[in-house]
Motif scaffolding. Structure first.
Motif, PDB file in Angstrom:
ATOM      1  N   UNK A 143      17.849 -38.215 -20.560  1.00 22.12           N
ATOM      2  CA  UNK A 143      16.679 -38.591 -21.331  1.00 22.12           C
ATOM      3  C   UNK A 143      16.946 -39.975 -21.926  1.00 22.12           C
ATOM      4  N   UNK A 144      15.912 -40.792 -21.982  1.00 27.98           N
ATOM      5  CA  UNK A 144      16.025 -42.108 -22.611  1.00 27.98           C
ATOM      6  C   UNK A 144      15.555 -42.060 -24.059  1.00 27.98           C
ATOM      7  N   UNK A 145      14.401 -41.417 -24.258  1.00 28.18           N
ATOM      8  CA  UNK A 145      13.821 -41.264 -25.596  1.00 28.18           C
ATOM      9  C   UNK A 145      13.451 -39.798 -25.783  1.00 28.18           C
ATOM     10  N   UNK A 146      13.873 -39.226 -26.913  1.00 23.98           N
ATOM     11  CA  UNK A 146      13.645 -37.811 -27.202  1.00 23.98           C
ATOM     12  C   UNK A 146      12.946 -37.710 -28.548  1.00 23.98           C
ATOM     13  N   UNK A 147      11.676 -37.333 -28.538  1.00 26.19           N
ATOM     14  CA  UNK A 147      10.898 -37.228 -29.786  1.00 26.19           C
ATOM     15  C   UNK A 147      11.020 -38.495 -30.628  1.00 26.19           C
ATOM     16  N   UNK A 148      10.916 -39.640 -29.970  1.00 29.31           N
ATOM     17  CA  UNK A 148      10.928 -40.916 -30.673  1.00 29.31           C
ATOM     18  C   UNK A 148      12.299 -41.479 -30.990  1.00 29.31           C
TER      19      UNK A 148
END
Length: 239
Positions: A143-148
């Motif tokens: 993941x690169x971005x998780x919930x911001x």
């Protein structure tokens, strides 16, 4: 293409080249509500499609055209998906909840899920527990971005530079943004583009050195070694 009554329709995909914090990127945005966003792996004979040109030829035979495509998730040497892969509602490969090879094992990894009228990036375990059913899905990582928030293992001073590609989605699933870097970047730089410049709360890494893009709108259609899963936007030909 025109709508009934002659009103012009916006292009299926909006692609452009940008620069952000001294790095160069190609970005393609898709409206998931109105466009035919699909995943592809094998042709009707069971052979791996592997190339944008092969996919375009396959679509041409049924009166369609490929307006955008990119590689979409990690795969083994035989081009079979490393993790979950769903095509036209059929699960080709099951979800892998534990660490896998290479960047796939940089947990958490994630799922790119296409449903009617929307597409979403989910963290893998959250997806597993959600009960969401996808028309198309591919698992990749990290993941690169998780919930911001950026992936917790991304370092601002990393020295690992590669060409990278990935996808980010809006909270309502209507805005889907595919990105490929045009120079080598770190994970931290790549994730920051999705979070800070594109303002997307969720984003998933697809791959590195093998990353390729088919975007006729900006005069690009990369050739090279055979790919595994491909994601693309399909349009009906206009006579």
């Amino acid at each position: 293409m025109a709508l009934a009554g002659g009103a012009p329709r916006a292009q299926a995909v909006e692609c452009r080249n940008i620069s952000y914090e001294s790095n160069r990127y190609s970005i393609c945005e898709v409206d998931a509500v109105h466009e035919q966003l699909r995943l592809f792996l094998r042709d009707d004979a069971g052979n791996v499609i592997g190339h944008f040109s092969s996919l375009d030829k396959q679509l041409d035979a049924v009166g369609q055209v490929l307006s955008f495509a990119t590689n979409a998730g990690m795969y083994h040497a035989d081009r079979s998906p490393v993790g979950l892969f769903v095509e036209q509602g059929e699960e080709v490969m099951h979800l892998v909840p534990n660490a896998g090879p290479g960047n796939f094992g940089l947990l958490p990894n994630g799922i790119f899920c296409i449903r009617q009228g929307r597409a979403d990036v989910f963290e893998t375990l959250a997806f597993r527990d959600s009960g969401v059913t996808c028309d198309y899905a591919t698992q990749s990582g990290p993941m690169l971005v998780i919930d911001g928030a950026l992936h917790p293992r991304f370092l601002p001073d990393s020295t690992s530079y590669y060409v990278r590609n990935g996808v980010g989605t809006s909270a309502d699933g209507t805005r889907v943004v595919f990105v490929i870097s045009r120079n080598a970047v770190t994970f931290h730089q790549f994730g920051s583009l999705f979070r800070d410049h594109l303002e997307l709360p969720s984003a998933l890494y697809f791959d590195g050195n093998i990353s390729r893009l088919h975007a006729p709108q900006i005069g690009r259609s990369d050739a090279g070694f055979m790919m595994g899963p491909i994601v693309g936007v399909v349009e009906d030909k206009v006579n």
